[in-house]
Design a protein around this motif. Sequence first.
Motif, PDB file in Angstrom:
ATOM      1  N   HIS A  72       0.824  -1.210   0.000  1.00  0.00           N
ATOM      2  CA  HIS A  72       0.000   0.000   0.000  1.00  0.00           C
ATOM      3  C   HIS A  72       0.861   1.264   0.000  1.00  0.00           C
ATOM      4  N   CYS A  73       2.124   1.148   0.411  1.00  0.00           N
ATOM      5  CA  CYS A  73       3.020   2.312   0.421  1.00  0.00           C
ATOM      6  C   CYS A  73       3.284   2.829  -0.989  1.00  0.00           C
ATOM      7  N   ILE A  74       3.119   1.968  -2.001  1.00  0.00           N
ATOM      8  CA  ILE A  74       3.258   2.415  -3.388  1.00  0.00           C
ATOM      9  C   ILE A  74       2.294   3.565  -3.655  1.00  0.00           C
ATOM     10  N   SER A  75       1.087   3.418  -3.135  1.00  0.00           N
ATOM     11  CA  SER A  75       0.070   4.449  -3.330  1.00  0.00           C
ATOM     12  C   SER A  75       0.170   5.548  -2.287  1.00  0.00           C
ATOM     13  N   GLU A  76       0.418   5.153  -1.029  1.00  0.00           N
ATOM     14  CA  GLU A  76       0.361   6.102   0.087  1.00  0.00           C
ATOM     15  C   GLU A  76       1.584   7.019   0.137  1.00  0.00           C
ATOM     16  N   TRP A  77       2.744   6.494  -0.218  1.00  0.00           N
ATOM     17  CA  TRP A  77       3.987   7.261  -0.099  1.00  0.00           C
ATOM     18  C   TRP A  77       4.602   7.642  -1.441  1.00  0.00           C
ATOM     19  N   GLY A  78       4.183   6.993  -2.513  1.00  0.00           N
ATOM     20  CA  GLY A  78       4.894   7.098  -3.787  1.00  0.00           C
ATOM     21  C   GLY A  78       4.864   8.443  -4.467  1.00  0.00           C
ATOM     22  N   GLU A  79       3.912   9.311  -4.139  1.00  0.00           N
ATOM     23  CA  GLU A  79       3.806  10.585  -4.837  1.00  0.00           C
ATOM     24  C   GLU A  79       4.848  11.593  -4.367  1.00  0.00           C
ATOM     25  N   ARG A  82       8.332   9.108  -0.653  1.00  0.00           N
ATOM     26  CA  ARG A  82       9.398   8.223  -1.130  1.00  0.00           C
ATOM     27  C   ARG A  82       9.054   7.787  -2.546  1.00  0.00           C
ATOM     28  N   LYS A  83       9.484   8.594  -3.500  1.00  0.00           N
ATOM     29  CA  LYS A  83       9.060   8.438  -4.891  1.00  0.00           C
ATOM     30  C   LYS A  83       9.526   7.140  -5.518  1.00  0.00           C
ATOM     31  N   GLU A  84      10.537   6.517  -4.923  1.00  0.00           N
ATOM     32  CA  GLU A  84      11.039   5.252  -5.485  1.00  0.00           C
ATOM     33  C   GLU A  84       9.975   4.164  -5.474  1.00  0.00           C
ATOM     34  N   PHE A  85       8.999   4.254  -4.553  1.00  0.00           N
ATOM     35  CA  PHE A  85       7.927   3.256  -4.528  1.00  0.00           C
ATOM     36  C   PHE A  85       7.174   3.221  -5.865  1.00  0.00           C
ATOM     37  N   LYS A  86       7.069   4.361  -6.519  1.00  0.00           N
ATOM     38  CA  LYS A  86       6.367   4.434  -7.800  1.00  0.00           C
ATOM     39  C   LYS A  86       7.179   3.850  -8.949  1.00  0.00           C
ATOM     40  N   HIS A  87       8.459   3.542  -8.697  1.00  0.00           N
ATOM     41  CA  HIS A  87       9.326   3.029  -9.760  1.00  0.00           C
ATOM     42  C   HIS A  87       9.703   1.565  -9.557  1.00  0.00           C
ATOM     43  N   LEU A  88       8.999   0.894  -8.661  1.00  0.00           N
ATOM     44  CA  LEU A  88       9.331  -0.503  -8.394  1.00  0.00           C
ATOM     45  C   LEU A  88       9.090  -1.409  -9.605  1.00  0.00           C
ATOM     46  N   HIS A  89       8.274  -0.939 -10.552  1.00  0.00           N
ATOM     47  CA  HIS A  89       8.053  -1.755 -11.756  1.00  0.00           C
ATOM     48  C   HIS A  89       9.360  -1.962 -12.534  1.00  0.00           C
ATOM     49  N   GLU A  90      10.342  -1.079 -12.334  1.00  0.00           N
ATOM     50  CA  GLU A  90      11.623  -1.235 -13.029  1.00  0.00           C
ATOM     51  C   GLU A  90      12.337  -2.512 -12.607  1.00  0.00           C
ATOM     52  N   LEU A  91      12.053  -2.996 -11.390  1.00  0.00           N
ATOM     53  CA  LEU A  91      12.682  -4.234 -10.935  1.00  0.00           C
ATOM     54  C   LEU A  91      12.145  -5.448 -11.681  1.00  0.00           C
ATOM     55  N   ARG A  92      10.948  -5.312 -12.243  1.00  0.00           N
ATOM     56  CA  ARG A  92      10.362  -6.462 -12.952  1.00  0.00           C
ATOM     57  C   ARG A  92      11.150  -6.806 -14.208  1.00  0.00           C
ATOM     58  N   SER A  93      11.761  -5.791 -14.813  1.00  0.00           N
ATOM     59  CA  SER A  93      12.565  -6.067 -16.006  1.00  0.00           C
ATOM     60  C   SER A  93      13.933  -6.632 -15.638  1.00  0.00           C
ATOM     61  N   VAL A 110      -6.485   1.854  -3.766  1.00  0.00           N
ATOM     62  CA  VAL A 110      -5.087   1.519  -3.511  1.00  0.00           C
ATOM     63  C   VAL A 110      -4.696   0.253  -4.261  1.00  0.00           C
ATOM     64  N   LYS A 111      -5.581  -0.745  -4.277  1.00  0.00           N
ATOM     65  CA  LYS A 111      -5.303  -1.975  -5.034  1.00  0.00           C
ATOM     66  C   LYS A 111      -5.080  -1.661  -6.506  1.00  0.00           C
ATOM     67  N   ALA A 112      -5.938  -0.805  -7.061  1.00  0.00           N
ATOM     68  CA  ALA A 112      -5.799  -0.440  -8.466  1.00  0.00           C
ATOM     69  C   ALA A 112      -4.481   0.291  -8.709  1.00  0.00           C
ATOM     70  N   ASP A 113      -4.091   1.133  -7.762  1.00  0.00           N
ATOM     71  CA  ASP A 113      -2.840   1.883  -7.891  1.00  0.00           C
ATOM     72  C   ASP A 113      -1.634   0.956  -7.828  1.00  0.00           C
ATOM     73  N   ILE A 114      -1.709  -0.059  -6.966  1.00  0.00           N
ATOM     74  CA  ILE A 114      -0.617  -1.038  -6.854  1.00  0.00           C
ATOM     75  C   ILE A 114      -0.427  -1.770  -8.188  1.00  0.00           C
ATOM     76  N   LEU A 115      -1.531  -2.246  -8.755  1.00  0.00           N
ATOM     77  CA  LEU A 115      -1.450  -2.981 -10.014  1.00  0.00           C
ATOM     78  C   LEU A 115      -0.942  -2.095 -11.141  1.00  0.00           C
ATOM     79  N   LYS A 116      -1.383  -0.840 -11.149  1.00  0.00           N
ATOM     80  CA  LYS A 116      -0.951   0.093 -12.192  1.00  0.00           C
ATOM     81  C   LYS A 116       0.535   0.392 -12.075  1.00  0.00           C
ATOM     82  N   CYS A 117       0.984   0.688 -10.860  1.00  0.00           N
ATOM     83  CA  CYS A 117       2.384   1.065 -10.666  1.00  0.00           C
ATOM     84  C   CYS A 117       3.335  -0.099 -10.894  1.00  0.00           C
ATOM     85  N   LEU A 118       2.903  -1.309 -10.555  1.00  0.00           N
ATOM     86  CA  LEU A 118       3.743  -2.488 -10.782  1.00  0.00           C
ATOM     87  C   LEU A 118       3.566  -3.050 -12.197  1.00  0.00           C
TER      88      LEU A 118
END
Length: 378
Positions: A72-79, A82-93, A110-118
């Motif tokens: 949930h921190c991706i949505s709650e903190w990512g803006e 701690r902006k790095e939470f919004k870039h965690l999708h880069e680890l998938r590559s 928040v669930k939708a935001d998690i799926l979108k950001c990842l």
Amino acid sequence: MGDQINTLRQWNLTAVALEPDMDQEKIKMVKQGCFNFVFSSPETALKPFWKDVFMSNTWREKSLALVIDEAHCISEWGENFRKEFKHLHELRSAIRAPVLALTATSTNAVKADILKCLQIEDAHIVHRSPDRPNIFIDFQKAESTEIEKKCEWIVNHLRENNSAAKKIIIYCRSIDRVSQVFILLRSCLGIDAYANRIKDSNHALIDMFHSSIHENSKPEILRLFQDPNSNLSCLVATVALAMGIQIDDVDIVMHLGSPKTVLSYWQEAGRCARDGRPGYSYVLYDNFTLSGKGTSKDLKKIVEDSGCFRQNILRYLGDNEFTNDSEICEGHCGTDRCLCTKCMCCSSCRGSCLCNISNKFSVIKFAQITDDPTDTLN
């Protein structure tokens, strides 16, 4: 992370945390895939050095899963925070493995935001109600602006019970307020702030925890508070004492001032009674913190609503199935505490019960009668 690593090691699993000052031997072992679990903050994992390690053939062959804990921190903190939470999708590559995103509290948004950001399009969502029925929820407006009045019951409880006092967390919204409350409690208690009046750190009944205390002090404070046999009974803290900390036997979680959001409130209240014992979530709010810029509209609405606090919180968290009207007292229970579903739910529901004792029950009474984790409060 340190708490989780210690737990894994107790289970004979190898684990390590990626840190800026890691020694070369540990870095070499990480590169060679020697650990069962590798922990990292988003800020460290996204550094080019570690991304290159994750893309190595060794890691591609050995990686079983990319796990995002407290997602949930991706949505709650990512803006902003701690902006790095919004870039965690880069680890998938970099880490070519299935992705597991974990959180105990989230809304549909928040669930939708998690799926979108990842960047996950085909997720299988496993969900269960976040309700904690063993925790009584009590929202009360402070009658006084004086901290001494707000904390008087804690001082009395610690003085009367000493090392047998209930385990209490007091959450405050700022480091300054944590320090203020801690100093006040210690001043009011005097020598009684120490078990058996022995004035040393091992006998301290109260302490404080926030991001600015010395790094060497944090592990020791957590160790003492986690130890069911230590004297440390009351911890004044910011949200720095929150995610990833496993403390099973907390009896009371108090919010001194309004929590910031419904999500943060439920996370912090969730520190209470993790072993299934009766727990008490006590929010002593005031107009200043409730109307402040940092308090969400959803939290204000729940506090000001005349309905069931638990039901409104759970609805906000996506659980629309909760009801608490299966057992309603007819006013003749004849016990120190009514055990009907109304009186066991929250302070709003308790006030609607027909029994004469319901409004007399409070955090003070709770601290007096819950002498054992298995006590049913009857």
